[in-house]
Motif scaffolding. Structure first.
Motif, short mmCIF file in Angstrom:
data_model
loop_
_atom_site.label_atom_id
_atom_site.label_comp_id
_atom_site.label_asym_id
_atom_site.label_seq_id
_atom_site.Cartn_x
_atom_site.Cartn_y
_atom_site.Cartn_z
N LEU A 195 51.01 37.91 41.81
CA LEU A 195 50.75 38.36 43.18
C LEU A 195 49.57 37.61 43.78
O LEU A 195 49.58 37.25 44.97
N LEU A 196 48.54 37.32 42.99
CA LEU A 196 47.36 36.58 43.44
C LEU A 196 47.19 35.34 42.56
O LEU A 196 47.52 35.36 41.37
N PRO A 197 46.65 34.25 43.13
CA PRO A 197 46.36 33.08 42.29
C PRO A 197 45.23 33.38 41.31
O PRO A 197 44.55 34.40 41.41
N ARG A 198 45.02 32.49 40.41
CA ARG A 198 44.01 32.71 39.37
C ARG A 198 42.61 32.72 39.99
O ARG A 198 42.22 31.80 40.73
N MET A 199 41.85 33.78 39.69
CA MET A 199 40.47 33.91 40.15
C MET A 199 39.66 34.41 38.95
O MET A 199 39.50 35.62 38.75
N PRO A 200 39.14 33.52 38.16
CA PRO A 200 38.53 33.92 36.88
C PRO A 200 37.27 34.75 37.02
O PRO A 200 36.89 35.46 36.08
N THR A 201 36.60 34.72 38.19
CA THR A 201 35.35 35.47 38.33
C THR A 201 35.52 36.76 39.15
O THR A 201 34.53 37.47 39.35
N LEU A 202 36.71 37.06 39.63
CA LEU A 202 36.91 38.24 40.48
C LEU A 202 36.65 39.52 39.69
O LEU A 202 37.21 39.72 38.61
N ARG A 203 35.82 40.40 40.26
CA ARG A 203 35.48 41.66 39.60
C ARG A 203 36.03 42.88 40.34
O ARG A 203 36.46 43.84 39.72
N LEU A 204 36.00 42.85 41.68
CA LEU A 204 36.45 43.99 42.48
C LEU A 204 37.62 43.56 43.36
O LEU A 204 37.49 42.59 44.12
N LEU A 205 38.74 44.29 43.29
CA LEU A 205 39.93 43.98 44.09
C LEU A 205 40.45 45.27 44.72
O LEU A 205 40.66 46.27 44.03
N THR A 206 40.65 45.23 46.04
CA THR A 206 41.20 46.37 46.77
C THR A 206 42.49 45.93 47.47
O THR A 206 42.46 45.03 48.31
N ILE A 207 43.62 46.57 47.10
CA ILE A 207 44.91 46.29 47.74
C ILE A 207 45.49 47.61 48.26
O ILE A 207 46.70 47.83 48.26
N ALA A 208 44.62 48.50 48.70
CA ALA A 208 45.06 49.82 49.17
C ALA A 208 45.75 49.70 50.53
O ALA A 208 45.57 48.73 51.27
N GLY A 209 46.56 50.72 50.86
CA GLY A 209 47.15 50.81 52.19
C GLY A 209 48.21 49.78 52.48
O GLY A 209 48.39 49.39 53.63
N ASN A 210 48.92 49.31 51.46
CA ASN A 210 50.04 48.40 51.66
C ASN A 210 51.35 49.11 51.28
O ASN A 210 51.41 50.34 51.30
N LYS A 211 52.39 48.34 50.96
CA LYS A 211 53.68 48.94 50.61
C LYS A 211 54.17 48.40 49.26
O LYS A 211 55.33 48.06 49.10
N LEU A 212 53.27 48.36 48.31
CA LEU A 212 53.63 47.96 46.95
C LEU A 212 54.38 49.11 46.28
O LEU A 212 53.98 50.27 46.40
N VAL A 213 55.46 48.79 45.57
CA VAL A 213 56.36 49.85 45.09
C VAL A 213 56.26 50.09 43.58
O VAL A 213 56.69 51.14 43.11
#
Length: 752
Positions: free
Chosen positions: A258-276
């Motif tokens: 779903l997302l490309p590689r981000m080796p340092t990412l710590r916080l991710l918010t994908i709220a309020g979408n239409k993921l099933v």
């Protein structure tokens, strides 16, 4: 209201900007302020001059104030920019580090804006700003570290104007009209660490929009129109630590890519979408993620090993989704997880699968689910929960919750609010009771079958039976049930429908209880009661369920009559014969039910419902016997292939209908199988047949007499001379004539 929202937005921007200005302001105070912050010595004591807010209040077009030291907030019309710029050049460097301007009537930020003014941070919000001049920031005394242009009408990033701000670290372009990020939109901003693009119209991102932002740590893109395909443009952000993609148009499963590689990412918010759903190995390119929010989506399934690539997670938010169950395999890799939010879902029980894999879980939020049962197996010595909320769940407070209630009462970690969140919904005697305050003696259990089944032996309504006759599981998820009520001649009203699920260990958990409304006197066929379970109950295919109903039947007094089906697996095309799939296949037919229907004219219809393989066997035979006061009034033999009969000429009164199954009787030693039901026939009384005959004769005779009189009158009228005119009224003295003469004259008069 618009003004208030604008101020709130700028307050938020100020907080972010002040973080990066704190150290700079202190440094500027000691190096650049000169007399403004000069230290002097008097008698060995160090004295520091106090900072004062600059006075820019004389021009009528400008109004300024200071909320924080070295921070100036000004409002005014389109002339305010020149006034503020001129007045600030009169103050020493470092007096103002952050300038926040709100002006009206300005659509273009002019060239050489604030010429010669040394600032670390600048916020400009007009609500009308559409363009920024290419040299707007080129005349500043020093390069800005923080720039905010929120709440404007910018349709594109002012790339050329930003190019001169090589020291820029924070940029806020939120609440504008940006719809596309073109290549090199942020060229030259190699020191940028914070970028806010929230609440724009972004739907397209050039693959070359972000590669130059090698220092970017936090990116906010909340409230745009981004699709899954647009996320590949984030590929160049190798040092990103926080990413907010909430409230976009992300549709489909949460896949590994779903997302490309981000080796340092710590916080991710994908709220309020239409993921099933969350697929196996989701978000595999984020090996150091510690916080993930998937709330307010449409997730209904967490696949096994969904989080196997996210073993570093400590916080997971799955609130406001459609999750019905969580398997242990789906959470097996989250050993570092300390906080899990599953509020506002459809979980039906709190099982070890949800707790045991999470060895370090401390905060569990389960408010507003459908949880009725809490398994005692979760209460292990390794349980580290310090927060547990179960508010708004229909807990069934029986003996299975004894251990859990004891743990709630004696837990030293839970606060009082969490301890009191577990509230009983059933049984009725404990409804709305706080589980931690319910005495252990009140948590009772009966037999491991639904409560309706335990009521059956004590129901004082003799002969009444409720059996499931037909079952239909539709593609839509709805379930149609037809219940057979015996005897149906007694009036009844419906009370309640309940569904129980069989779980591990053979225990049954109440998963649905709802009122059921019907009145037999208003039904065309009270013997067959149709009930529909809507698809929104979300019963799971492959799980075992028992269905129960209860009716109130009037037999002199009012009695509660329960009826339950067998336990069977919910599958497509489930047939009535497979209601007990765990039992061995029967070697012969079985009488499932006897349906009777009595009419008001002495007719009795009997229909025998057989299950099994006997109906096609020529040796299968039924013996139908009807008793009245221990005496046989009718007897008939039926073949299983035509298992129905109509009995006529029954007089009014109660009867007992018995059917004996004699299939294979000649080949086995088993006794015949007999089943009986009681029925009341509202037929004719003894002697009523003769009364009916006499009544018919009298009616026919009267009819013939009337016909003869009518014919005689017609002949008489034809035979009289046409000269008869008659009088309209009789003379007064002729009123005393005989009845016959009066009849004739009145008849003639009427004719005229």
């Amino acid at each position: 209201m618009k003004r208030r929202m604008s101020v709130q937005m700028k307050n938020r921007v100020l907080i972010h900007v002040l973080v990066c200005l704190a150290v700079t302001a202190a440094k500027t105070t000691s190096e650049d302020d000169g007399p403004t912050a000069r230290e002097t010595r008097a008698s060995g004591v160090i004295i520091q001059n106090e900072w004062k807010c600059p006075n820019i209040t004389k021009p009528l077009a400008v109004e300024c104030s200071c909320d924080f030291p070295h921070t100036l907030r000004c409002t005014g019309d389109k002339t305010a920019l020149q006034v503020i710029s001129r007045r600030l050049r009169m103050f020493r460097a470092g007096t103002i580090s952050l300038l926040d301007i709100t002006v009206t009537g300005t659509s273009v930020l002019p060239a050489r804006f604030l010429e010669g003014v040394p600032l670390h941070g600048l916020v400009v919000s007009t609500g009308e700003l559409r363009r920024v001049n290419e040299s707007a920031f080129s005349a500043l005394a020093r390069s800005l570290q923080a720039l905010g242009l929120p709440n404007n009408l910018l349709e594109s990033v002012p790339s050329t104007a930003l190019h001169s701000l090589t020291g820029l670290e924070r940029l806020d372009l939120s609440h504008n009209k940006l719809d596309t990020l073109k290549a090199n939109s942020f060229a030259g901003l190699t020191n940028l660490t914070y970028l806010d693009l929230s609440d724009n119209l972004l739907s397209q991102l050039s693959p070359q929009a972000f590669p130059g932002l090698v220092s970017l740590r936090l990116l906010k893109m909340r409230g745009n129109s981004l699709s899954v395909s647009a996320l590949s443009a984030l590929r160049g952000l190798k040092n990103l630590e926080e990413l907010d993609l909430s409230s976009n148009l992300l549709v489909g499963p949460t896949t590994p890519n779903l997302l490309p590689r981000m080796p340092t990412l710590r916080l991710l918010t994908i709220a309020g979408n239409k993921l099933v759903q969350v697929q196996r190995g989701a978000l595999q390119g984020l090996p150091n993620l510690t916080s993930l929010s998937l709330s307010n989506n449409q997730i209904d399934v967490l696949e096994d090993h969904a989080f196997r690539n996210l073993s570093t997670l400590t916080k997971l938010d799955l609130a406001n989704n459609r999750i019905v169950a969580v398997s242990s395999a789906s959470l097996a890799h989250l050993e570092k997880l300390t906080s899990l939010d599953l509020t506002h879902n459809f979980l039906r029980s709190l099982t070890p699968d949800l707790i045991l894999p999470l060895k370090n879980l401390q905060d569990l939020r389960l408010d507003d689910n459908d949880i009725s049962m809490v398994a005692s197996e979760i209460l292990t010595p390794n349980l580290k929960l310090k927060r547990l909320s179960l508010a708004d769940n229909p807990l069934n407070c029986d003996c299975t919750l004894l251990d859990f209630a004891n743990w709630l009462t004696n837990s030293t970690f839970l606060n009082e609010e969490d301890r009191d969140s577990a509230v009983c919904a059933t049984p009725p005697a404990l409804e709305n009771g706080i589980l931690a305050q319910v005495s252990p003696g009140s948590l009772l259990c009966g037999e491991p079958v639904p409560p309706f089944a335990t009521l059956a032996p004590s129901v004082p309504a003799p002969g009444t039976q409720i059996t499931l006759k037909d079952f239909d599981y539709q593609e839509s998820g709805a379930i149609n049930l037809i219940w057979n009520i015996e005897p149906c001649s007694r009036t009844y009203t419906c009370d309640r429908l309940m569904v129980y699920e069989t779980i591990t260990g053979g225990n049954e958990v109440l998963v649905e209880s709802r009122p059921l409304r019907c009145e037999s006197r208003h039904m065309s066929d009270p013997c067959n009661l149709p009930v529909t379970l809507p698809s929104n109950l979300l019963l799971e295919p492959g799980h075992k369920y028992r269905y129960c109903i209860a009716i109130f039947q009037s037999v002199g007094d009012l009695y509660l009559v329960p009826g339950c089906s067998d336990v069977f697996v919910l599958e497509r095309n489930t047939a009535l014969q497979s209601l007990t799939p765990s039992s061995p296949t029967p070697t012969g037919p079985k009488i499932a039910a006897i349906r009777t229907n009595a009419s008001d004219d002495g007719f009795l219809y009997v229909d025998v419902n057989l299950v099994g393989r006997g109906p096609r066997d020529p040796d299968c035979e039924l013996s139908l016997v009807i008793f009245s006061a221990e005496s046989v009034v009718r007897e008939r033999k039926l073949n299983c292939s035509r298992s129905y009969a109509t009995i006529t000429d029954l007089v009014q009164g109660p009867y007992r209908v018995c059917v004996t199954l004699q299939e294979f009787e000649s080949r086995t030693d088993r006794p015949p199988k007999t089943r009986c039901v009681d029925v009341t026939v509202r037929g004719v009384r003894h002697g009523a047949r003769l009364e009916i005959v006499l009544f018919v004769v009298i009616v026919v005779s009267c009819g013939l007499l009337v016909a003869a009189l009518w014919a005689g009158r017609s002949l008489l009228n034809k035979s009289r001379p046409t000269r008869i005119q008659g009088q309209c009224f009789l003379p007064a003295e002729e009123f005393e004539i005989t009845h016959r003469a009066r009849y004739v004259k009145l008849l003639t008069t009427t004719k005229v």
